[in-house]
Design a protein around this motif. Sequence first.
Motif, short mmCIF file in Angstrom:
data_model
loop_
_atom_site.label_atom_id
_atom_site.label_comp_id
_atom_site.label_asym_id
_atom_site.label_seq_id
_atom_site.Cartn_x
_atom_site.Cartn_y
_atom_site.Cartn_z
N ILE A 5 66.80 59.87 -63.97
CA ILE A 5 66.14 60.46 -65.12
C ILE A 5 64.65 60.52 -64.79
CG2 ILE A 5 65.68 60.29 -67.60
CD1 ILE A 5 68.67 60.51 -67.01
N ALA A 6 64.08 61.72 -64.84
CA ALA A 6 62.65 61.92 -64.55
C ALA A 6 61.91 62.17 -65.86
CB ALA A 6 62.47 63.09 -63.60
N PHE A 7 60.81 61.45 -66.04
CA PHE A 7 59.97 61.63 -67.22
C PHE A 7 58.57 61.11 -66.90
CE2 PHE A 7 62.05 57.56 -67.51
CZ PHE A 7 61.17 56.68 -68.13
N THR A 8 57.68 61.24 -67.84
CA THR A 8 56.31 60.75 -67.68
C THR A 8 56.12 59.59 -68.62
OG1 THR A 8 55.57 62.97 -67.14
CG2 THR A 8 53.87 61.41 -67.79
N VAL A 9 55.57 58.50 -68.13
CA VAL A 9 55.30 57.36 -68.99
C VAL A 9 53.83 56.99 -68.83
CG1 VAL A 9 56.10 55.62 -67.31
CG2 VAL A 9 56.10 55.08 -69.74
N ASN A 10 53.13 56.99 -69.93
CA ASN A 10 51.70 56.67 -69.97
C ASN A 10 50.90 57.51 -68.97
OD1 ASN A 10 52.27 54.78 -71.95
ND2 ASN A 10 52.56 53.16 -70.46
N GLY A 11 51.28 58.78 -68.87
CA GLY A 11 50.57 59.72 -68.01
C GLY A 11 50.98 59.73 -66.55
N GLU A 12 51.93 58.88 -66.17
CA GLU A 12 52.40 58.80 -64.78
C GLU A 12 53.84 59.30 -64.68
OE1 GLU A 12 50.57 57.64 -62.13
OE2 GLU A 12 48.85 57.41 -63.48
N VAL A 68 64.82 61.20 -72.83
CA VAL A 68 63.44 61.28 -72.35
C VAL A 68 63.29 62.17 -71.12
CG1 VAL A 68 62.91 59.01 -73.32
CG2 VAL A 68 63.49 59.19 -70.90
N GLU A 69 64.39 62.70 -70.62
CA GLU A 69 64.36 63.58 -69.44
C GLU A 69 63.31 64.68 -69.63
OE1 GLU A 69 65.03 65.05 -65.80
OE2 GLU A 69 66.47 63.55 -66.48
N GLY A 70 62.33 64.74 -68.73
CA GLY A 70 61.31 65.77 -68.75
C GLY A 70 60.26 65.62 -69.84
N LYS A 71 60.26 64.50 -70.53
CA LYS A 71 59.35 64.30 -71.66
C LYS A 71 58.28 63.26 -71.34
CE LYS A 71 62.65 65.90 -75.01
NZ LYS A 71 63.43 65.60 -76.20
N GLN A 72 57.35 63.12 -72.27
CA GLN A 72 56.25 62.17 -72.16
C GLN A 72 56.52 60.97 -73.08
OE1 GLN A 72 53.15 61.85 -70.51
NE2 GLN A 72 52.98 59.95 -71.64
N VAL A 73 56.52 59.78 -72.50
CA VAL A 73 56.67 58.54 -73.27
C VAL A 73 55.33 57.80 -73.21
CG1 VAL A 73 57.84 56.30 -73.40
CG2 VAL A 73 59.13 58.36 -72.76
N THR A 74 54.87 57.34 -74.36
CA THR A 74 53.64 56.54 -74.41
C THR A 74 53.98 55.20 -75.04
OG1 THR A 74 52.31 58.54 -74.70
CG2 THR A 74 51.23 56.45 -75.16
N THR A 75 53.62 54.14 -74.33
CA THR A 75 53.78 52.78 -74.83
C THR A 75 52.38 52.24 -75.16
OG1 THR A 75 53.54 51.70 -72.69
CG2 THR A 75 55.77 52.44 -73.31
N LEU A 76 52.32 51.03 -75.68
CA LEU A 76 51.03 50.43 -75.99
C LEU A 76 50.13 50.38 -74.76
CD1 LEU A 76 49.26 49.14 -78.16
CD2 LEU A 76 50.28 46.95 -77.55
N GLU A 77 50.72 50.17 -73.59
CA GLU A 77 49.92 50.12 -72.36
C GLU A 77 49.20 51.45 -72.11
OE1 GLU A 77 53.29 47.13 -71.57
OE2 GLU A 77 53.13 49.12 -72.49
#
Length: 152
Positions: A5-12, A68-77
């Motif tokens: 599964i490819a996605f972006t997390v916290n801009g990466e 979340v595939e292809g999407k942007q996830v943002t966590t507190l970090e």
Amino acid sequence: MAGTIAFTVNGEACAVAGDPDDALLGTLRDTLGLKSTRLGCGLGQCGACTVLLDDRAVTACDTPLSAVEGKQVTTLEGLGSRDAPHPLQTAFIDEQALQCGWCTSGMLMRAAELLRREPHPDEAAVRQALERNLCRCGVHNRIVRAVLKASA
């Protein structure tokens, strides 16, 4: 069936191997080492695990990895840092809107979604936005004050 599964997390950008039905929470904490997202109830009812998925607050404990595939996830970090904290983080500290801290990351992420949608909410809007997030320590009033302060 496991896959990547490819996605972006916290801009990466990232790609993780896993079952598409696995909860996002486990991937964030165990695979990616992003420990701010907390497990509370495991049923999507307490809000402790709230993250932003394409700028929309979702509970990571019941969000499947496939979502979340292809999407942007943002966590507190990804919300802010020690050197450049998000205004919400600063306001939470200023208003002492923390007690045990278990609910804090979920509260911050849900409040961040609110402020992106509505930069200057009134108290009723803040309370409604945070209604799904539980704080067992009873600092809700301080949390509401902090969100209002951050919006100012």
